[in-house]
Design a protein around this motif. Structure first.
Motif, short mmCIF file in Angstrom:
data_model
loop_
_atom_site.label_atom_id
_atom_site.label_comp_id
_atom_site.label_asym_id
_atom_site.label_seq_id
_atom_site.Cartn_x
_atom_site.Cartn_y
_atom_site.Cartn_z
N HIS A 1 9.08 13.08 -6.76
CA HIS A 1 7.76 12.52 -6.46
C HIS A 1 6.89 13.54 -5.74
O HIS A 1 5.73 13.73 -6.09
CB HIS A 1 7.87 11.29 -5.54
CG HIS A 1 8.59 10.12 -6.12
ND1 HIS A 1 9.42 9.32 -5.37
CD2 HIS A 1 8.59 9.60 -7.36
CE1 HIS A 1 9.91 8.34 -6.13
NE2 HIS A 1 9.43 8.50 -7.34
N THR B 1 -1.09 8.83 -3.64
CA THR B 1 -0.89 8.88 -5.10
C THR B 1 -2.06 9.65 -5.72
O THR B 1 -1.87 10.48 -6.61
CB THR B 1 -0.86 7.46 -5.72
OG1 THR B 1 -0.03 6.65 -4.94
CG2 THR B 1 -0.37 7.49 -7.15
N LEU C 1 0.38 9.55 -12.43
CA LEU C 1 0.71 8.35 -13.19
C LEU C 1 2.21 8.03 -13.10
O LEU C 1 2.61 6.89 -12.83
CB LEU C 1 0.31 8.57 -14.65
CG LEU C 1 0.23 7.35 -15.54
CD1 LEU C 1 -0.83 6.39 -15.02
CD2 LEU C 1 -0.14 7.78 -16.97
N ARG C 2 3.03 9.04 -13.28
CA ARG C 2 4.50 8.84 -13.23
C ARG C 2 4.92 8.36 -11.84
O ARG C 2 5.68 7.41 -11.70
CB ARG C 2 5.22 10.15 -13.55
CG ARG C 2 5.12 10.57 -15.01
CD ARG C 2 5.86 11.88 -15.22
NE ARG C 2 7.28 11.72 -15.01
CZ ARG C 2 8.09 12.69 -14.58
NH1 ARG C 2 7.61 13.88 -14.31
NH2 ARG C 2 9.37 12.47 -14.44
N GLY D 1 2.95 7.12 -9.38
CA GLY D 1 2.31 5.84 -9.04
C GLY D 1 3.09 4.68 -9.63
O GLY D 1 3.37 3.69 -8.96
N SER D 2 3.51 4.80 -10.93
CA SER D 2 4.26 3.68 -11.51
C SER D 2 5.63 3.56 -10.88
O SER D 2 6.13 2.45 -10.69
CB SER D 2 4.38 3.77 -13.04
OG SER D 2 3.98 4.98 -13.53
N SER D 3 6.24 4.68 -10.54
CA SER D 3 7.56 4.61 -9.90
C SER D 3 7.46 3.88 -8.55
O SER D 3 8.28 3.02 -8.24
CB SER D 3 8.11 6.03 -9.72
OG SER D 3 9.20 6.03 -8.86
N PHE E 1 5.05 1.77 -7.64
CA PHE E 1 4.59 0.40 -7.84
C PHE E 1 5.73 -0.48 -8.34
O PHE E 1 5.98 -1.56 -7.82
CB PHE E 1 3.42 0.40 -8.83
CG PHE E 1 2.76 -0.94 -8.97
CD1 PHE E 1 1.89 -1.39 -8.00
CD2 PHE E 1 3.04 -1.76 -10.06
CE1 PHE E 1 1.29 -2.64 -8.10
CE2 PHE E 1 2.45 -3.00 -10.17
CZ PHE E 1 1.56 -3.44 -9.20
N PHE E 2 6.46 0.00 -9.37
CA PHE E 2 7.51 -0.85 -9.97
C PHE E 2 8.86 -0.68 -9.28
O PHE E 2 9.63 -1.62 -9.21
CB PHE E 2 7.65 -0.54 -11.47
CG PHE E 2 6.41 -0.89 -12.25
CD1 PHE E 2 6.02 -2.22 -12.39
CD2 PHE E 2 5.61 0.10 -12.81
CE1 PHE E 2 4.86 -2.55 -13.09
CE2 PHE E 2 4.46 -0.23 -13.51
CZ PHE E 2 4.08 -1.56 -13.65
#
Ligand SMILES: Cc1cc2nc3c(=O)[nH]c(=O)nc-3n(C[C@H](O)[C@H](O)[C@H](O)COP(=O)(O)OP(=O)(O)OC[C@H]3O[C@@H](n4cnc5c(N)ncnc54)[C@H](O)[C@@H]3O)c2cc1C
Length: 408
Positions: free
Chosen positions: A57, A380, A390-391, A393-395, A397-398
């Motif tokens: 990250h 982010t 994007l990668r 942020g989604s990691s 978030f999810f």
């Protein structure tokens, strides 16, 4: 369009250098030289240490971030011949020639000549330092017998942090949360001890009073032991000695972390460029080194007039300067007009333990879990390249961003 074959050499792949390289990709033969194979998003090194974020990250590899328009060389520049326009890289016979040079090698830990500090303390600037600190905490915990008396467990889990600037505060609150959590999980009696030593009479000396009040409360809640107006006299293999009001006190510690200062990179000390009294390279408002129109300097090594003192030595300044540096390198190579820019305060965000943070934006301080989420959202946006943002942020978030317990 810039001259396609112009050789642009960027030295240092941190906030200043990497973002300049990303901006200049395709503007000529762009080369980025840096000793490591990855960038480090330092504002989240504490979250990496606590396991809230992962290495990929905040420390993405340059090969993930840069496409084939930027050549990346892993190595340290050891010398620059400004007359011949060539840089020497350690271990490489061929020197690197340039038409425009961007210097962004940042700072190194300043131990201020304190006895034993360089030898025995852990700096906190790189991924490997965070790994080492985490390992030292886990190792100390693993050595505590399950039936240890509370005072013995506390002695074995004592850690010292030198410096109560943002770094020392962020680090000590995270360490205290992680260690307390580990005591609970392991059923140890008593509680760990995290000691912070600060020479000035207050914590986070450069920050706004409103945010300091939040920081003081967080240190108190995390039960971090803070000693202000206190000087570290010497560091040894098993702790340190500090002085306050003329009296010396010894603290035995499993590790001493040094966050008490930054000095200019030794490469800069060797270069024949005009410097100010702190050893920083004197930069024109166009970011050109004074007297060298083909050399651009930015970030922690550059001294610029008219920059807010609170912005000096920050990632947010280096980041803002990178677009000006890229623009002016292009203009210099094309024979165009070079510009200047005013750099803005983008606000402050400090993490305070593994569940809390404080964010100062637009004169308002927000703290607590909400501020922690805002800090993640803010950072982010500041990560390099939209694909990486994007990668990550989604990691976050999810996948979530909970701390990873010590020893698991
Ligand atoms: C733990 C920590 C937390 C921080 N938190 C914040 C924060 O929350 N907000 C904020 O604004 N600032 C923060 N900072 C400060 C911020 O990291 C720096 O101000 C910023 O990184 C400066 O950018 P730079 O490009 O000048 O240097 P750096 O980002 O340090 O990059 C320098 C690069 O040069 C490379 N290099 C060094 N020597 C050589 C050489 N001889 N040849 C080639 N390359 C070389 C280094 O490896 C590195 O990649 C923090 C710093 C640390 C250490």
């Amino acid at each position: 369009m810039a001259e396609a074959r112009a050789r642009i050499l960027i030295v240092g792949g941190g906030f200043g250098g990497l973002f300049t390289a990303l901006d200049l990709a395709g503007a000529g033969q762009v080369t980025l030289v840096s000793p490591e194979d990855h960038f480090t998003f330092t504002p989240m090194l504490y979250e990496y240490m606590s396991g809230e974020v992962e290495a990929w990250h905040i420390a993405p590899h340059y090969k993930e971030l840069l496409d084939d328009r930027v050549r990346n060389i892993t190595g340290a520049v050891t010398d620059i011949d400004f007359g011949a326009r060539e840089a020497t890289v350690a271990g490489r016979v061929r020197r690197l020639a340039y038409d425009a040079l961007v210097l962004a090698v940042g700072g190194v830990t300043n131990f201020w000549g304190v006895e034993g500090a360089e030898r025995f303390t852990l700096p906190f600037r790189k991924i490997r330092h965070a790994d080492e600190l985490r390992w030292r905490m886990t190792d100390a915990l693993d050595r505590i017998p399950p039936d240890a008396a509370p005072q013995d467990a506390r002695a074995a889990a004592t850690f010292a942090v030198v410096g109560a600037g943002a770094s020392g505060v962020e680090l000590s609150t995270k360490m205290a949360d992680l260690l307390r959590d580990a005591f609970e999980r392991r059923g140890l009696r008593g509680e760990p001890r995290v000691v912070v030593i600060e020479m000035s009479d207050r914590v986070v000396p450069g920050m706004d009073d409103d945010i300091r009040a939040v920081v003081e409360r967080a240190l108190n809640e995390a039960r971090v032991e803070v000693h202000t107006s206190t000087r570290v006299v010497r560091v040894t293999a098993d702790g340190l000695v500090f002085e306050h009001g003329g009296a010396e006190t010894e603290v035995k510690a499993a590790a001493v972390v040094w966050t008490a200062g930054v000095r200019v990179n030794p490469l800069v000390e060797r270069l024949a460029l005009e410097k100010d009294r702190r050893g920083l390279v004197v930069a024109e408002p166009t970011l050109q080194a004074r007297g060298r129109e083909d050399v651009f300097v930015l970030g922690d090594i550059a001294a610029l007039r008219d920059v807010e003192p609170t912005l000096a030595g920050t990632a947010q300044l280096a980041f803002q300067q990178s677009s000006l540096a890229a623009r002016n390198v292009r203009a210099f190579l094309e024979g165009g007009e070079l510009k200047t820019k005013r750099f803005a305060e983008l606000g402050e965000a400090v993490s305070l333990g593994t569940e809390n943070a404080a964010v100062l934006a637009g004169g308002q301080v927000v703290s607590g879990a909400l501020a922690r989420r805002a800090r993640f959202a803010l950072y982010t946006q500041r990560l390099p390249t939209w694909q990486h943002r994007l990668r990550v942020g989604s990691s976050w978030f999810f996948g979530g961003t909970k701390a990873w317990p010590l020893g698991l």
